[in-house]
Design a protein around this motif. Structure first.
Motif, PDB file in Angstrom:
ATOM      1  N   ARG A 200      -6.703  -3.794  10.932  1.00 27.03           N
ATOM      2  CA  ARG A 200      -5.958  -4.463   9.758  1.00 27.03           C
ATOM      3  C   ARG A 200      -6.195  -3.848   8.413  1.00 27.03           C
ATOM      4  O   ARG A 200      -7.155  -3.111   8.390  1.00 27.03           O
ATOM      5  N   ILE A 201      -5.084  -3.989   7.582  1.00 28.62           N
ATOM      6  CA  ILE A 201      -5.243  -3.292   6.272  1.00 28.62           C
ATOM      7  C   ILE A 201      -5.917  -4.238   5.629  1.00 28.62           C
ATOM      8  O   ILE A 201      -5.478  -5.534   4.963  1.00 28.62           O
ATOM      9  N   GLY A 202      -6.917  -3.677   4.735  1.00 26.57           N
ATOM     10  CA  GLY A 202      -7.407  -4.677   3.688  1.00 26.57           C
ATOM     11  C   GLY A 202      -7.066  -4.070   2.380  1.00 26.57           C
ATOM     12  O   GLY A 202      -7.480  -2.870   1.700  1.00 26.57           O
ATOM     13  N   ALA A 203      -6.323  -4.649   1.632  1.00 30.49           N
ATOM     14  CA  ALA A 203      -5.508  -4.287   0.327  1.00 30.49           C
ATOM     15  C   ALA A 203      -6.531  -4.629  -0.671  1.00 30.49           C
ATOM     16  O   ALA A 203      -6.414  -5.754  -1.153  1.00 30.49           O
ATOM     17  N   LEU A 204      -7.192  -3.729  -1.310  1.00 31.07           N
ATOM     18  CA  LEU A 204      -8.052  -4.037  -2.481  1.00 31.07           C
ATOM     19  C   LEU A 204      -7.102  -4.003  -3.831  1.00 31.07           C
ATOM     20  O   LEU A 204      -6.444  -3.207  -3.953  1.00 31.07           O
TER      21      LEU A 204
END
Length: 322
Positions: A200-204
């Protein structure tokens, strides 16, 4: 006695449950984030000691200028990502006793301050700082100035790449502008959709009002960003300015991504091939009567000043400010 033993066993069992729960949380959630939540991926503060002016062992560009200011010295502040060039400006033009540093912070009497973008903009509007070296102000910062009845002047003095960074072990090396916008708008949720691993992509995101968050809003070009997109899960992506990552943080645990196939090195910033390059500015109040302000900013745009900008790792601007 049996009752006491039973109570002790019950308490021990309860403690064991909590321990197992903590371990499970660590393994399932926390451990997956550690490598992507290094200091480089987070908003790491700049090491002020490493870039102090008037110090023998320092990383700034050291040169004295033909311009030597005296009298009412403009107090100068700015973004953490631009601290090395701000400090080099002071080292070149200001007298040595103008900078007071106690080992952690600059004193209130110091002509050099470092309060980051939000603090610098507020201080300029409030009149406690004369020049802020920052990226463009956010809507909130402009609204604060308008509320106070203050008009700001922004003079471009250099340019820098706005970059996206991921964990060094992430196999993805390049994204398109549309793909990054898709990540932050919620279109893409897994790296496998972009040629990466099934994670999953963790978009900070950064704090509201920071220079990089304001730049990110501009980059999105009106496309709404979703907050908290897997921020504590999977493998993260973040954003910042090139030299802050490459020159100041120097974190081997992260890497900058190419954008539209172009890597954000200094040469690609200067030749315009990297697609997201923005100016940074010397910002001051239009009603500030300090005669040293135009002298200082004019010098920043001079050959000497621009050599310091370039030598500090940023890209300069042309004589017409472009």
């Amino acid at each position: 006695m049996r009752k006491i033993v039973g109570q002790i066993l019950c308490i021990a069992a309860l403690i064991a449950v909590f321990v197992v729960f903590d371990v499970a949380v660590y393994r399932i959630f926390t451990r997956r984030c550690i490598s992507d939540y290094s200091d480089g991926m987070r908003a790491k503060s700049v090491d002020l000691d490493a870039y102090l002016p008037f110090v023998e062992e320092t990383k700034i560009v050291k040169r004295r200028s033909s311009l030597e200011l005296s009298g009412d010295l403009p107090v100068i502040d700015g973004a953490a990502a631009l601290y090395p060039v701000i400090s080099a400006f002071v080292n070149a033009v200001y007298p040595e006793d103008s900078c007071q540093f106690d080992g952690k912070n600059f004193s209130k009497e110091s002509a050099l301050q470092m309060n980051n973008t939000r603090g610098a903009y507020q201080a300029v509007v409030d009149g406690t700082v004369d020049i802020a070296v920052c990226a463009k102000p956010s809507k909130e910062q402009l609204a604060y100035a308008e509320q106070k009845g203050i008009s700001l002047e922004l003079v471009p003095i250099g340019s820098e790449a706005f970059v996206f960074l991921v964990n060094a072990k992430n196999p993805v090396d390049s994204l398109t502008v549309d793909q990054v916008r898709g990540i932050y708008s919620g279109k893409y949720k897994n790296w496998s959709e972009l040629g990466g691993e099934d994670k999953r992509i963790g978009a900070l995101q950064r704090n509201e009002g920071s220079g990089s968050q304001t730049a990110m809003l501009s980059f999105m070009d009106g496309i709404p960003m979703k907050t908290g997109i897997n921020s504590f899960l999977g493998s993260s992506i973040g954003f910042s300015f090139r030299f802050y990552v490459e020159g100041i943080v120097e974190d081997g645990g992260v890497k900058m991504l190419s954008l539209n196939g172009v890597y954000p090195d200094k040469e690609n910033v200067k030749n315009g091939s990297y697609p997201v390059v923005s100016n940074f500015y010397a910002v001051y109040r239009k009603d500030n009567k300090n005669e040293n302000i135009p002298l200082m900013i004019g010098w920043m745009l001079s050959e000497e000043g621009q050599e310091i900008v370039e030598g500090s790792g940023y890209a300069g601007v042309q004589a017409d400010g472009k």
